[in-house]
Design a protein around this motif. Structure first.
Motif, PDB file in Angstrom:
ATOM      1  N   ASP A   1       4.650   3.014  21.630  1.00 36.09           N
ATOM      2  CA  ASP A   1       5.440   4.285  22.687  1.00 36.09           C
ATOM      3  C   ASP A   1       6.669   4.213  21.983  1.00 36.09           C
ATOM      4  O   ASP A   1       7.522   3.250  21.595  1.00 36.09           O
ATOM      5  CB  ASP A   1       5.113   3.866  24.028  1.00 36.09           C
ATOM      6  N   GLY A   2       7.513   5.616  22.084  1.00 33.46           N
ATOM      7  CA  GLY A   2       8.873   5.655  21.993  1.00 33.46           C
ATOM      8  C   GLY A   2       9.094   6.320  20.593  1.00 33.46           C
ATOM      9  O   GLY A   2      10.344   6.579  20.216  1.00 33.46           O
TER      10      GLY A   2
ATOM     11  N   ARG B   1      11.508   9.465  21.392  1.00 35.21           N
ATOM     12  CA  ARG B   1      13.035   9.052  21.711  1.00 35.21           C
ATOM     13  C   ARG B   1      13.402   8.367  20.533  1.00 35.21           C
ATOM     14  O   ARG B   1      14.849   8.643  20.347  1.00 35.21           O
ATOM     15  CB  ARG B   1      12.928   7.898  22.960  1.00 35.21           C
TER      16      ARG B   1
ATOM     17  N   ARG C   1       0.470  17.727  25.836  1.00 35.98           N
ATOM     18  CA  ARG C   1       1.653  18.039  24.976  1.00 35.98           C
ATOM     19  C   ARG C   1       1.566  19.280  24.436  1.00 35.98           C
ATOM     20  O   ARG C   1       0.454  19.894  24.160  1.00 35.98           O
ATOM     21  CB  ARG C   1       1.733  16.959  23.912  1.00 35.98           C
TER      22      ARG C   1
END
Ligand code: IPE
Ligand code: IPE
Ligand code: MG
Length: 251
Positions: A30-31, A34, A81
């Motif tokens: 995850d991430g 970001r 999404r």
């Protein structure tokens, strides 16, 4: 008599490994978004760098002696999404199979898929099946790709098949349910890692993770390197898995 100075044996700390390597590691990668945002880049670039990182982590797993790696690449919820991002993620899976399959096969990686094939295009389904067939006799590292995977959907699928198979109620136990899951013949994950600072499991390995050790780190997935993995393995090695028993019983 000439005394030799007491030279300490050189210990290269960065090559050290903990005594207790988990057999099955699962990662919620995850991430990516970001990571990209922090650099003023589009989210797709985060996914690209995340995919690059996966190559490195695969190698590290082989080097560290991990036998099974399960990676969460696309959840049943990720369809929510924006369509452009969904397309990027589908295309990445397709491209990874196209460009990496030969090398992964040569390295002895056995590729598997967990999740629903239904819902993916017939073209992508064929690629996934081909990758699985082509690598099925490899035994260096099993890589289970969770794509269009949801832990609850997996349990629903299992129950539907149990009913279809007319299994008698008295024959239903934990082992039987485990055998109806996508991970049927694999041991449960020993260690589940989630990157990016989120402290939840997001529908990952709902059944299989009930006695796993969890490791959370703030590092975004594209930056989660071999040394971070080593750190997670050291922490795992220091955990005490009691399975409901007392310390005295497990010692
Ligand atoms: C993980 O990164 C990749 C997938 C879920 C497919 P994210 O895309 O979730 O990145 P963040 O959480 O938005 O930073
Ligand atoms: C979990 O990450 C799914 C994958 C890593 C593939 P998400 O980023 O989709 O999870 P939530 O939505 O933050 O829980
Ligand atoms: Mg995320």
């Amino acid at each position: 008599m000439v005394s030799t100075p007491n030279v300490p044996e050189r210990v290269d700390k960065t090559d050290a490994l903990p005594p207790n390597i988990p057999k099955h590691v699962a990662i919620i990668m995850d991430g990516n978004g970001r990571w990209a945002k922090a650099r003023g880049l589009p989210r797709s670039e985060g996914h690209r760098q995340g995919t690059e990182n996966l190559r490195r982590i695969l190698r590290a797993c082989v080097e560290f002696g991990v036998e099974i790696l399960t990676i969460y690449a696309f959840s049943t919820e990720n369809w929510k999404r924006p369509p452009t991002e969904v397309r990027v993620l589908l295309r990445i899976l397709q491209r990874v199979i196209d460009t990496e399959l030969d090398e992964l096969d040569e390295e002895g990686v056995q590729l598997r898929h967990i999740g629903k094939l239904d819902g993916l295009s017939p073209f992508l389904q064929q690629k996934i099946i081909h990758a699985r067939e082509r690598t099925k006799n490899n035994d260096r590292l099993i890589v289970n790709v969770a794509f269009n995977y949801g832990g609850r959907a997996e349990i629903v699928d299992a129950v539907q098949r149990i009913v279809k198979d007319r299994v008698a109620p008295e024959d239903i136990d934990e082992d039987l349910i485990s055998h109806y899951l996508y991970t049927a013949d694999l041991p449960d994950p020993d260690l589940i890692i989630r990157t990016s600072g989120e402290l939840r499991i997001s529908n990952f390995l709902t059944w299989q993770g009930s006695y796993s050790e969890y490791y959370f780190t703030n590092t975004f997935w594209p930056d989660f390197d071999k040394e971070e993995l080593r750190k997670a393995l050291f922490e795992y090695s220091n955990r005490k898995r009691r399975y409901g028993m007392t310390d005295e019983q497990i010692e």
